[in-house]
Each structure stands twice: as structure tokens, then as C-alpha cells.
Scaffold this active site. Sequence first.
Site, PDB file in Angstrom:
ATOM      1  N   TYR A 218       0.834  -1.202   0.000  1.00  0.00           N
ATOM      2  CA  TYR A 218       0.000   0.000   0.000  1.00  0.00           C
ATOM      3  C   TYR A 218       0.867   1.249   0.000  1.00  0.00           C
ATOM      4  CZ  TYR A 218      -3.987  -2.940   1.410  1.00  0.00           C
ATOM      5  OH  TYR A 218      -4.979  -3.880   1.474  1.00  0.00           O
TER       6      TYR A 218
ATOM      7  N   LEU B 197       7.766   5.183  -5.217  1.00  0.00           N
ATOM      8  CA  LEU B 197       7.734   4.619  -3.875  1.00  0.00           C
ATOM      9  C   LEU B 197       7.317   3.147  -3.899  1.00  0.00           C
ATOM     10  CD1 LEU B 197       7.930   4.945  -0.805  1.00  0.00           C
ATOM     11  CD2 LEU B 197       5.568   5.750  -0.830  1.00  0.00           C
ATOM     12  N   GLY B 198       6.289   2.812  -4.685  1.00  0.00           N
ATOM     13  CA  GLY B 198       5.857   1.413  -4.794  1.00  0.00           C
ATOM     14  C   GLY B 198       6.970   0.536  -5.337  1.00  0.00           C
TER      15      GLY B 198
ATOM     16  N   ASN C 201      -8.210  -4.419 -10.933  1.00  0.00           N
ATOM     17  CA  ASN C 201      -7.210  -3.403 -10.591  1.00  0.00           C
ATOM     18  C   ASN C 201      -6.101  -3.422 -11.647  1.00  0.00           C
ATOM     19  OD1 ASN C 201      -5.372  -1.643  -9.448  1.00  0.00           O
ATOM     20  ND2 ASN C 201      -5.597  -2.473  -7.378  1.00  0.00           N
TER      21      ASN C 201
ATOM     22  N   TYR D 153       2.749  -5.128 -11.185  1.00  0.00           N
ATOM     23  CA  TYR D 153       3.327  -6.432 -10.863  1.00  0.00           C
ATOM     24  C   TYR D 153       3.924  -7.101 -12.098  1.00  0.00           C
ATOM     25  CZ  TYR D 153       0.951  -5.816  -6.415  1.00  0.00           C
ATOM     26  OH  TYR D 153       0.535  -5.329  -5.209  1.00  0.00           O
TER      27      TYR D 153
END
Length: 181
Positions: free
Chosen positions: A104, A114-115, A142, A149
Site C-alpha cells: 500500500y 515509492l511502490g 485493478n 506487478y
Amino acid sequence: MSSPLRISLAKANEATAAQLAELGRQTFHDTFAAQNKPEDMAAYLTETFGPELQLAELQNRENTFLLAHMQAELVGYAKLRDNSALGLLENQDPSGRLEIERLYVREDWQGTGLGAALMRGILALAEQLHCNAVVLGVWEKNEQARAFYQRFGFRQIGEHPFQIGQDVQNDLILRKGLAGR
């Protein structure tokens, strides 16, 4: 000059639990509220993100939390589970599998890298732990998360139900094998 971003392992204490509860509720709501009924969203947030629940998750030895701080502010986190059976048949050994249960990032920090920094931290930890794979579940609708990913080499290996309140949704199970394992 060093980056103001700091990624660290979480400490199992009430202050961290309260921060995780608040950030988890906020990020989950920001991401999924528009696609879900308010009563389903409220039920899920209540049953998943209370401070007591977060403290219990922090104290569970199978869980690891990576926290992303910018300056002193918590802006993202990852919840990881050791030896995950996600995507395995009932008799298969889950040893050496790390599951990303949550990744998250606060809405105002999305798109900043950041992710990706958290994901690099997760994959580095998985290598240190000599894991053979990293797995996760992602909502089939999503698209942004699925593309994220995929950029890191995750591939679909199955599906499973995910319940938000009374609504049963479909999550895709993704897996990334790690080098030589």
C-alpha cells in the site's frame, strides 16, 4: 546526498499498529471505495484495519512489515507472510514462498517510485531469506496494480475469491520465481 526515503522493518508496538491501521484504512478506501458498496467497504475496513488487529499481525512471527517513511511520515508499507500456500494445491509444500499480502502506498505518493522502491525491498528480502518464489493476490479489476506487478515479472498462476463485506470478488494469484530457485 542520501534519499529522504527510508524503508525499514516494522517494530511490533502499539504506535506502529495505530499507524498501519490508519494508513491501511486510508489507502484501501482511496483505491477501492468507488467500486464497492459503502456498507461492504465499511465492514471490510472494520474487520481488517483496527489497531488491535494490526498489533496482532505485527506480533505474528510469520509476518514481516516493511515501512516506507518520507522524512518521519509513513507513506507506504508492505505486509509479507512467510511460507505462503497461496496458489498451491492442498498437499504442496509452501516452504520458501513469500506472499505479499499488502503493498500500500498513499494516494499522493503513487507514481513517485515509492511502490517500486518497496517492491525492490521485498524482492531483496526474499533473496536474503532464500525464497524460491514471491506470490500475491490482486483484484482482477485493478489494472494499474496488475501492470505494476507484471513489470516486476509476476505472472498469473490462478485465481481465488476475496470478500469485501458481503461481496465476493475475484483475485488473480500472481507468482514470481526467484533466480536459480
